[in-house]
Design a protein around this motif. Structure first.
Motif, short mmCIF file in Angstrom:
data_model
loop_
_atom_site.label_atom_id
_atom_site.label_comp_id
_atom_site.label_asym_id
_atom_site.label_seq_id
_atom_site.Cartn_x
_atom_site.Cartn_y
_atom_site.Cartn_z
N PHE A 77 -27.23 48.12 40.64
CA PHE A 77 -26.46 49.17 41.31
C PHE A 77 -26.68 50.50 40.62
O PHE A 77 -26.89 51.53 41.28
N ALA A 78 -26.64 50.51 39.30
CA ALA A 78 -26.81 51.77 38.56
C ALA A 78 -28.19 52.37 38.80
O ALA A 78 -28.33 53.57 38.99
N VAL A 79 -29.20 51.54 38.84
CA VAL A 79 -30.57 52.05 38.94
C VAL A 79 -30.94 52.43 40.37
O VAL A 79 -31.57 53.47 40.60
N TYR A 80 -30.56 51.61 41.34
CA TYR A 80 -31.01 51.84 42.71
C TYR A 80 -30.00 52.59 43.59
O TYR A 80 -30.38 53.46 44.35
N MET A 81 -28.75 52.21 43.51
CA MET A 81 -27.78 52.75 44.44
C MET A 81 -27.15 54.07 44.02
O MET A 81 -26.81 54.89 44.86
N LEU A 82 -26.98 54.28 42.73
CA LEU A 82 -26.33 55.51 42.27
C LEU A 82 -27.08 56.77 42.68
O LEU A 82 -26.46 57.69 43.23
N PRO A 83 -28.40 56.86 42.50
CA PRO A 83 -29.10 58.06 42.99
C PRO A 83 -29.00 58.23 44.50
O PRO A 83 -28.83 59.35 44.99
N LEU A 84 -29.07 57.13 45.24
CA LEU A 84 -28.98 57.22 46.69
C LEU A 84 -27.59 57.69 47.14
O LEU A 84 -27.46 58.58 47.99
N LEU A 85 -26.56 57.12 46.54
CA LEU A 85 -25.20 57.51 46.92
C LEU A 85 -24.91 58.97 46.56
O LEU A 85 -24.31 59.70 47.36
N LEU A 86 -25.31 59.40 45.37
CA LEU A 86 -25.08 60.80 45.00
C LEU A 86 -25.87 61.75 45.88
O LEU A 86 -25.41 62.85 46.19
N SER A 87 -27.05 61.34 46.29
CA SER A 87 -27.84 62.16 47.20
C SER A 87 -27.11 62.35 48.53
O SER A 87 -27.01 63.47 49.05
N LEU A 88 -26.56 61.27 49.06
CA LEU A 88 -25.82 61.37 50.32
C LEU A 88 -24.53 62.17 50.17
O LEU A 88 -24.18 62.97 51.04
N VAL A 89 -23.82 61.98 49.07
CA VAL A 89 -22.57 62.72 48.84
C VAL A 89 -22.85 64.21 48.72
O VAL A 89 -22.15 65.04 49.31
#
Length: 149
Positions: A77-89
Motif C-alpha cells: 500500500f505504501a509503495v503503490y497506492m500512496l502516490p496514486l491516492l495523493l495524485s488524485l487528491v
C-alpha cells in the motif's frame, strides 16, 4: 511465512552476505511470455543481502530464511497506492477548491504523485522486517569416484 533458500557468498566479520538463486519469471511458457522478455531486457543482476547470524557459517553454505508476510499488504500500500491516492487528491483539490484549469490540475496531480513517492520512500526505509533463520544446511561434500569402486 515466505521462505527462501539463500547461499552464503561473502563474510565480513559477523556480517554474512547472502545471495538468492535467480528464478525465472515464468517457467511454464518456455520464454514466450512478456515476463521473460522483460527479464532478459533488464538483466539478471544478482543482489546480496547482509545478515548477522548467531552461529558461524561458511562461504557456499545454504541457509533457509523466513519472512513474516503479515506486513506485505502495508508495504505494498505504501509503495503503490500512496502516490496514486495523493495524485488524485491533489488533482481533486486543485479542481474543486481552487477552480484551476486542466493544465494546473495535471501539475497538481504530478506534484501529489511525487509527494506520495517521497513519503513512501521514507516510510519503506524505516520498516523493519522480522526475518528468522529456519535452517542452516550443512555443506555438502562432493562425491568423487575412486578407482576400483
Amino acid at each position: 511465512m515466505i521462505e527462501q533458500t539463500l547461499t552464503v557468498v561473502a563474510l565480513d566479520g559477523h556480517i554474512t552476505y547472502l545471495e538468492a538463486q535467480q528464478k525465472q519469471a515464468c517457467e511454464g511458457c518456455n520464454g514466450r511470455c512478456g515476463s521473460q522478455v522483460f527479464s532478459k531486457l533488464f538483466g539478471t543482476a544478482k543482489k546480496t543481502f547482509p545478515y548477522k547470524f548467531e552461529s558461524s557459517v561458511e562461504i557456499g553454505q545454504k541457509v533457509t530464511l523466513s519472512l513474516d508476510d503479515s506486513h506485505v499488504v502495508k508495504h505494498a500500500f505504501a509503495v503503490y497506492m500512496l502516490p496514486l491516492l495523493l495524485s488524485l487528491v491533489f488533482a481533486f483539490v486543485a479542481a474543486q477548491l481552487f477552480m484551476t484549469s486542466e493544465g494546473w490540475q495535471i501539475l497538481a496531480a504530478a506534484i501529489g504523485g511525487v509527494t506520495g513517492f517521497f513519503i513512501a520512500k521514507t516510510r519503506v526505509k524505516s520498516l523493519k522486517h522480522d526475518i528468522k533463520v529456519i535452517k542452516i544446511h550443512p555443506i555438502s561434500i562432493p562425491l568423487t569416484q575412486i578407482d576400483g569402486d
